[in-house]
Design a protein around this motif. Structure first.
Motif, PDB file in Angstrom:
ATOM      1  N   ILE A 154     -25.217 -20.067  92.812  1.00 43.83           N
ATOM      2  CA  ILE A 154     -24.392 -20.879  93.720  1.00 43.83           C
ATOM      3  C   ILE A 154     -24.010 -20.037  94.932  1.00 43.83           C
ATOM      4  O   ILE A 154     -23.604 -18.879  94.793  1.00 43.83           O
ATOM      5  CB  ILE A 154     -23.134 -21.391  93.000  1.00 43.83           C
ATOM      6  N   HIS A 155     -24.174 -20.623  96.123  1.00 40.54           N
ATOM      7  CA  HIS A 155     -23.759 -19.990  97.377  1.00 40.54           C
ATOM      8  C   HIS A 155     -22.378 -20.548  97.729  1.00 40.54           C
ATOM      9  O   HIS A 155     -22.231 -21.733  98.036  1.00 40.54           O
ATOM     10  CB  HIS A 155     -24.757 -20.313  98.486  1.00 40.54           C
ATOM     11  N   GLU A 156     -21.368 -19.690  97.663  1.00 44.24           N
ATOM     12  CA  GLU A 156     -19.990 -20.150  97.824  1.00 44.24           C
ATOM     13  C   GLU A 156     -19.731 -20.728  99.208  1.00 44.24           C
ATOM     14  O   GLU A 156     -19.192 -21.827  99.341  1.00 44.24           O
ATOM     15  CB  GLU A 156     -19.027 -18.982  97.569  1.00 44.24           C
ATOM     16  N   ARG A 157     -20.119 -20.026 100.271  1.00 48.81           N
ATOM     17  CA  ARG A 157     -19.768 -20.468 101.613  1.00 48.81           C
ATOM     18  C   ARG A 157     -20.626 -21.637 102.098  1.00 48.81           C
ATOM     19  O   ARG A 157     -20.132 -22.555 102.741  1.00 48.81           O
ATOM     20  CB  ARG A 157     -19.880 -19.292 102.592  1.00 48.81           C
ATOM     21  N   ARG A 158     -21.914 -21.601 101.761  1.00 46.85           N
ATOM     22  CA  ARG A 158     -22.795 -22.678 102.227  1.00 46.85           C
ATOM     23  C   ARG A 158     -22.871 -23.839 101.238  1.00 46.85           C
ATOM     24  O   ARG A 158     -23.543 -24.823 101.499  1.00 46.85           O
ATOM     25  CB  ARG A 158     -24.192 -22.111 102.500  1.00 46.85           C
ATOM     26  N   ARG A 159     -22.187 -23.687 100.106  1.00 42.70           N
ATOM     27  CA  ARG A 159     -22.056 -24.765  99.123  1.00 42.70           C
ATOM     28  C   ARG A 159     -23.434 -25.275  98.703  1.00 42.70           C
ATOM     29  O   ARG A 159     -23.732 -26.462  98.753  1.00 42.70           O
ATOM     30  CB  ARG A 159     -21.184 -25.893  99.662  1.00 42.70           C
ATOM     31  N   LEU A 160     -24.249 -24.305  98.276  1.00 45.33           N
ATOM     32  CA  LEU A 160     -25.608 -24.616  97.825  1.00 45.33           C
ATOM     33  C   LEU A 160     -25.764 -24.238  96.354  1.00 45.33           C
ATOM     34  O   LEU A 160     -25.145 -23.279  95.873  1.00 45.33           O
ATOM     35  CB  LEU A 160     -26.638 -23.842  98.643  1.00 45.33           C
ATOM     36  N   LEU A 161     -26.602 -24.972  95.671  1.00 47.35           N
ATOM     37  CA  LEU A 161     -26.993 -24.666  94.305  1.00 47.35           C
ATOM     38  C   LEU A 161     -28.504 -24.479  94.276  1.00 47.35           C
ATOM     39  O   LEU A 161     -29.244 -25.336  94.780  1.00 47.35           O
ATOM     40  CB  LEU A 161     -26.591 -25.795  93.358  1.00 47.35           C
ATOM     41  N   ALA A 162     -28.966 -23.364  93.716  1.00 43.03           N
ATOM     42  CA  ALA A 162     -30.399 -23.122  93.550  1.00 43.03           C
ATOM     43  C   ALA A 162     -30.721 -23.106  92.067  1.00 43.03           C
ATOM     44  O   ALA A 162     -30.013 -22.467  91.279  1.00 43.03           O
ATOM     45  CB  ALA A 162     -30.794 -21.789  94.183  1.00 43.03           C
TER      46      ALA A 162
END
Length: 366
Positions: free
Chosen positions: A304-312
């Motif tokens: 999870i990318h906290e700042r860009r709010r992405l899930l990979a």
């Protein structure tokens, strides 16, 4: 598609370009060599094979202009695959940490690598050890390591190692700010690395999944306000660290929960399952129920990318990116130089990937 790799030690370069069923290669800017194939798929496989051959010889791919889903970096660090591919990103940078078992477990090396694939720092540990997981605590400049189910901290300032727990039958590790969460002597412990004090302990009994594996998994939310843990095959417990109130989520008993992470807004909890569904579950923390319309099967790893709010998420050789605000897929791309599995970690601008072939990579997101 065109790739250029460089051997920085010997000052060499090699490039390869594919156009349909045609492949053109060149060494050190010299005369180009052309090779034709019956179909583009065969040409693409040849490009992968030849690129991998150069990577194993010490060449590095670095392309900061890579398009979304394309590699910015490929570097082969070694083929000593142990089943674990520890990877941790340094917050607000594109640098990352990874480790490698040298030879027949003669030693373990931990690398701090920049986005050009240069090893800025190398730390050595004695052999016959497994690094199962690593998490970077930016506030204290400490790399936390799960080594054979005991937790230790490597100081980036003086290079000293501090041992926090003895070796246990099972382990878990999570970091939020200057706070860490681990398992010690039958208790989950929330520890303040800045003051070296224990903030919270909770004694737990860990069940055996299927009679063979210990069910133990825990995580802190991004701001440290919430803790989630799973020590029973049929439930997940959410603890509010401010009020100490607890809520229970009923989970399927047909799988073991191996890792978990909160969404940046603490609205969702993602859990990775093993042995049963092998899926990535998503729970709504407002209702304590599974998130409807969310189905991801056969997941091997996620980040999870906290700042860009992405899930990979990674499965079947591909990475899929989701927007956590809409829960909708954004893009998908193939992972290169992987057999079956890889570890994921978001850096500031890229997605870092460590594959079971011993290749560490950065992929462009936009």
């Amino acid at each position: 598609m065109e790739r250029t790799l460089t051997d920085r030690i010997n000052n060499k370069s090699w490039s390869i370009r594919q156009a349909g069923n045609q492949v053109v290669t060149s060494s050190n800017g010299g005369k180009a060599k052309e090779k034709a194939f019956d179909e583009p798929g065969q040409a693409a496989k040849y490009v992968q094979k030849e690129t991998w051959s150069r990577l194993k010889k010490g060449f590095v791919l670095h392309n900061p202009q890579a398009a979304a889903g394309q590699p910015v970096l490929h570097r082969f660090i070694g083929g000593g695959y142990t089943g674990f591919m520890p990877l941790a990103a340094m917050e607000d940078t594109n640098a990352f940490f990874c480790s490698y078992v040298v030879g027949q477990f003669e030693k373990v090396e931990i690398y701090f690598m920049d986005d050009q694939g240069e090893k800025q720092t190398t730390c050595e540990l004695p052999g016959q050890q497994f690094i199962l997981d690593m998490r970077y605590c930016a506030e204290q400049k400490v790399l936390l390591l799960n080594i054979d189910h005991h937790i230790a901290g490597l100081s980036l300032g003086n290079g000293e190692m501090e041992r926090y727990t003895p070796k246990m039958p099972a382990s878990t590790l999570s970091v939020s700010g200057s706070t860490a969460l681990w398992y010690d002597k039958s208790s989950l412990v929330v520890y303040d690395l800045g003051t070296n004090t224990v903030r919270y302990t909770r004694q737990v009994e860990c069940e055996k999944y299927g009679g063979h594996s210990t069910q133990l998994c825990a995580a802190l939310s991004q701001d440290g306000r919430l803790m989630a843990y799973c020590t029973r095959t049929d439930e997940i417990v959410i603890v509010d660290m401010t009020t100490m109130r607890e809520h229970t989520i009923a989970k399927d008993k047909n799988a073991m929960t191996s890792s978990m992470a909160f969404s940046p807004d603490d609205r969702l909890l993602f859990t990775q399952e093993q042995y049963g569904s092998w899926s990535l579950k998503c729970y709504d923390l407002n209702t304590m129920n599974g998130y409807k319309d969310w189905i991801t099967a056969d997941i091997k790893s996620f980040a999870i990318h906290e700042r860009r709010r992405l899930l990979a998420v990674y499965n079947f050789g591909k990475i899929q990116l989701f927007d956590l605000d809409t829960m909708k897929p954004m893009m998908a791309f193939e992972v290169e130089h992987v057999v079956k599995n890889c570890t994921l970690a978001f850096t500031q601008d890229y997605l870092a990937v460590y594959t079971d072939y011993g290749c560490v990579s950065l992929y462009a997101l936009a």
